[in-house]
Design a protein around this motif. Structure first.
Motif, PDB file in Angstrom:
ATOM      1  N   SER A  79       0.920  -1.101  -0.019  1.00  0.00           N
ATOM      2  CA  SER A  79       0.066   0.123   0.105  1.00  0.00           C
ATOM      3  C   SER A  79       0.823   1.351  -0.119  1.00  0.00           C
ATOM      4  O   SER A  79       1.591   1.377   0.762  1.00  0.00           O
ATOM      5  CB  SER A  79      -0.916  -0.187   1.166  1.00  0.00           C
ATOM      6  N   GLY A  80       0.670   2.200  -0.948  1.00  0.00           N
ATOM      7  CA  GLY A  80       1.408   3.130  -0.935  1.00  0.00           C
ATOM      8  C   GLY A  80       0.981   4.284   0.137  1.00  0.00           C
ATOM      9  O   GLY A  80       2.211   4.914   0.403  1.00  0.00           O
ATOM     10  N   ASN A  81       0.102   4.035   0.835  1.00  0.00           N
ATOM     11  CA  ASN A  81      -0.297   4.969   1.687  1.00  0.00           C
ATOM     12  C   ASN A  81       0.164   4.560   3.355  1.00  0.00           C
ATOM     13  O   ASN A  81       0.056   5.165   4.229  1.00  0.00           O
ATOM     14  CB  ASN A  81      -1.909   5.107   1.943  1.00  0.00           C
ATOM     15  N   TYR A  82       0.498   3.320   3.370  1.00  0.00           N
ATOM     16  CA  TYR A  82       0.939   2.801   4.664  1.00  0.00           C
ATOM     17  C   TYR A  82       2.044   3.541   5.102  1.00  0.00           C
ATOM     18  O   TYR A  82       2.144   3.939   6.458  1.00  0.00           O
ATOM     19  CB  TYR A  82       1.391   1.261   4.442  1.00  0.00           C
ATOM     20  N   ASP A  83       3.039   3.967   4.337  1.00  0.00           N
ATOM     21  CA  ASP A  83       4.326   4.694   5.077  1.00  0.00           C
ATOM     22  C   ASP A  83       3.599   6.013   5.412  1.00  0.00           C
ATOM     23  O   ASP A  83       4.404   6.517   6.440  1.00  0.00           O
ATOM     24  CB  ASP A  83       5.299   4.548   3.861  1.00  0.00           C
ATOM     25  N   LYS A  84       2.788   6.573   4.703  1.00  0.00           N
ATOM     26  CA  LYS A  84       2.632   8.035   5.038  1.00  0.00           C
ATOM     27  C   LYS A  84       1.418   7.931   6.355  1.00  0.00           C
ATOM     28  O   LYS A  84       1.577   8.829   7.218  1.00  0.00           O
ATOM     29  CB  LYS A  84       1.760   8.395   3.879  1.00  0.00           C
ATOM     30  N   ILE A  85       0.724   6.994   6.538  1.00  0.00           N
ATOM     31  CA  ILE A  85       0.159   6.867   7.766  1.00  0.00           C
ATOM     32  C   ILE A  85       0.907   6.504   9.053  1.00  0.00           C
ATOM     33  O   ILE A  85       0.883   7.529  10.044  1.00  0.00           O
ATOM     34  CB  ILE A  85      -1.027   5.892   7.732  1.00  0.00           C
TER      35      ILE A  85
END
Length: 202
Positions: A79-85
Motif C-alpha cells: 500500500s502506497g499510503n501505509y508509509d504515510k500513515i
C-alpha cells in the motif's frame, strides 16, 4: 513501573516473537524480529541507564512503532499510503515520549512544547538520514514509494520519487508533531479551566 516488570514485559514479548518466528521462519522475518527486539531492548537500556523511569505506555509506544514500522514492513510494498500513515502516527507517539523527558525540566509549558516539537523533528530527520544511508549501502528501498509488480514478488515499481518521498515524510511527520503539540495545548487549557472552576466553587 519497576525495571523488573519492564524486563519481564520485554522477555515475554521476545518469547512471543520467537514463537511466531518459528512458525513463519525465513531470513527476512528473522531480521525483522531481531530489529524489533533490538529497538525494545535499546529503549529499555536507555531508560535504565539514565534512570528515566518511563511508564508502561511509553513501552507500548515503542512497541507500536517497532511492530508496525519494522515487523510489518512488507506492508510498505502493498500500500502506497501505509508509509504515510505511519509518518503521521509515529510522531504523535514519539512526541509523547519526548514530552515525558522534557516535562521534568524547569521550563514553562510553552518551551516544553517547543522543545518537544524540535526534538521530534530532529528524530524524524535522523531516521530519514538512516534510510538514505542504508539505501546507498544495500539498496533496501527505504526511500521512495514502491509497489510490488504483479509479474513477480521481487519486482517493484516506483510510484513516488525518493526525494519527493523524503520531503513528504518530513512534512507529514512535522504535521503529526504539530497535532501532538495542539493536543497538549488544548489539554493544558482544559485542565486549567477545570482547576479554576473547582477553585471558584470552593
Amino acid at each position: 513501573m519497576e525495571y523488573k516488570n519492564k524486563r519481564r514485559f520485554i522477555l515475554g514479548l521476545s518469547l512471543l516473537l520467537f514463537a511466531l518466528l518459528y512458525f513463519f521462519k525465513n531470513t527476512s522475518n528473522l531480521l525483522r524480529v531481531f530489529a524489533t527486539l533490538a529497538g525494545l531492548v535499546s529503549f529499555y537500556i536507555f531508560d535504565h541507564y539514565f534512570d528515566i523511569n518511563f511508564e508502561l505506555k511509553h513501552y507500548l509506544y515503542i512497541l507500536i512503532i517497532a511492530f508496525f514500522g519494522i515487523l510489518l514492513s512488507p506492508l510498505y510494498f502493498l500500500s502506497g499510503n501505509y508509509d504515510k500513515i505511519l509518518h503521521l502516527i509515529i510522531p504523535l507517539l514519539t512526541g509523547g515520549i519526548v514530552f515525558f523527558l522534557v516535562n521534568n525540566q524547569n521550563l514553562t509549558l510553552k518551551w516544553k512544547l517547543v522543545t518537544t516539537l524540535l526534538f521530534t523533528i530532529a528524530i524524524l530527520t535522523i531516521f530519514e538520514i538512516i534510510e538514505f544511508t542504508l539505501d546507498k549501502l544495500w539498496d533496501l528501498k527505504l526511500q521512495g514509494v514502491y509497489m510490488r509488480d504483479i509479474t513477480g514478488l521481487e519486482k517493484f515499481n516506483i510510484i513516488m520519487d525518493k526525494n519527493d518521498d523524503t520531503m513528504a515524510d518530513l512534512i507529514i511527520g512535522i504535521l503529526g508533531g504539530l497535532i501532538f503539540i495542539f493536543y497538549k495545548t488544548i489539554k493544558s487549557r482544559f485542565n486549567r479551566i477545570k482547576w479554576s472552576s473547582r477553585r471558584f466553587i470552593k
